[in-house]
Design a protein around this motif. Structure first.
Motif, PDB file in Angstrom:
ATOM      1  N   GLU A  13       0.849  -1.194   0.000  1.00 57.78           N
ATOM      2  CA  GLU A  13       0.000   0.000   0.000  1.00 57.78           C
ATOM      3  C   GLU A  13       0.882   1.240   0.000  1.00 57.78           C
ATOM      4  O   GLU A  13       1.683   1.456   0.913  1.00 57.78           O
ATOM      5  N   ILE A  14       0.745   2.021  -1.059  1.00 54.78           N
ATOM      6  CA  ILE A  14       1.498   3.266  -1.218  1.00 54.78           C
ATOM      7  C   ILE A  14       0.509   4.330  -1.663  1.00 54.78           C
ATOM      8  O   ILE A  14      -0.257   4.110  -2.601  1.00 54.78           O
ATOM      9  N   ASP A  15       0.513   5.466  -1.007  1.00 57.79           N
ATOM     10  CA  ASP A  15      -0.428   6.554  -1.306  1.00 57.79           C
ATOM     11  C   ASP A  15      -1.878   6.087  -1.216  1.00 57.79           C
ATOM     12  O   ASP A  15      -2.722   6.506  -2.000  1.00 57.79           O
ATOM     13  N   GLY A  16      -2.150   5.178  -0.294  1.00 56.81           N
ATOM     14  CA  GLY A  16      -3.510   4.718  -0.075  1.00 56.81           C
ATOM     15  C   GLY A  16      -4.028   3.714  -1.091  1.00 56.81           C
ATOM     16  O   GLY A  16      -5.186   3.322  -1.040  1.00 56.81           O
ATOM     17  N   LEU A  65       8.019  -0.584  -9.006  1.00 57.50           N
ATOM     18  CA  LEU A  65       6.746  -0.163  -9.608  1.00 57.50           C
ATOM     19  C   LEU A  65       6.820  -0.233 -11.136  1.00 57.50           C
ATOM     20  O   LEU A  65       5.911  -0.749 -11.789  1.00 57.50           O
ATOM     21  N   ARG A  66       7.911   0.281 -11.698  1.00 59.50           N
ATOM     22  CA  ARG A  66       8.058   0.235 -13.158  1.00 59.50           C
ATOM     23  C   ARG A  66       8.158  -1.205 -13.651  1.00 59.50           C
ATOM     24  O   ARG A  66       7.605  -1.562 -14.690  1.00 59.50           O
ATOM     25  N   ALA A  76       8.066  11.231  -8.714  1.00 52.40           N
ATOM     26  CA  ALA A  76       6.707  10.973  -8.220  1.00 52.40           C
ATOM     27  C   ALA A  76       6.736  10.007  -7.041  1.00 52.40           C
ATOM     28  O   ALA A  76       5.978  10.163  -6.078  1.00 52.40           O
ATOM     29  N   VAL A  77       7.611   9.022  -7.096  1.00 53.41           N
ATOM     30  CA  VAL A  77       7.751   8.071  -5.988  1.00 53.41           C
ATOM     31  C   VAL A  77       8.189   8.821  -4.727  1.00 53.41           C
ATOM     32  O   VAL A  77       7.682   8.578  -3.634  1.00 53.41           O
ATOM     33  N   ALA A  78       9.107   9.764  -4.879  1.00 53.73           N
ATOM     34  CA  ALA A  78       9.618  10.529  -3.741  1.00 53.73           C
ATOM     35  C   ALA A  78       8.514  11.328  -3.046  1.00 53.73           C
ATOM     36  O   ALA A  78       8.614  11.605  -1.841  1.00 53.73           O
TER      37      ALA A  78
END
Length: 112
Positions: A13-16, A65-66, A76-78
């Motif tokens: 779970e990343i950014d919800g 992710l990529r 964007a990941v940062a």
């Protein structure tokens, strides 16, 4: 979303949002280039030290992710968030590296 651990995939779970991550051969090559590593052994050695910088986490999560098909830049990941902050990101990186390389001391199955 289910992740296939046998293929080195994890779900995190990343950014919800639950997202799939995978360090494919291309993602590993990307990390080799980012760290000027001569080979995968050098990457394993680097990450097995147990010390990760924030930049390390951004690079590994971005590559994962990529590798799983997300079109996302490290910038964007940062800017993304984890429920448990930096510790949450460190746990994601650790899980992804174990899914890719195996745990320390883990024996790999023999090929018949």
């Amino acid at each position: 979303m289910s992740a296939n651990r046998r293929r080195g995939e994890i779900a995190a779970e990343i950014d919800g949002k639950v997202r799939k991550l995978c360090l494919t051969l291309g993602a590993l090559a990307e990390l080799e280039a980012a760290y000027a590593a001569d080979d995968l052994g050098a990457l394993v050695e680097r990450f097995s030290r147990g010390r990760l910088s924030a930049l390390d986490m951004v690079r590994v999560i971005g590559a994962g992710l990529r590798g799983a098909g997300h079109d996302i830049a490290d910038e964007a990941v940062a800017a993304m968030r984890s429920e448990n902050g930096a510790a949450g990101f460190a746990a994601i990186v650790s899980e992804l590296l174990v899914a890719t390389f195996g745990a320390a001391g883990e024996t790999q199955p023999e090929n018949p």
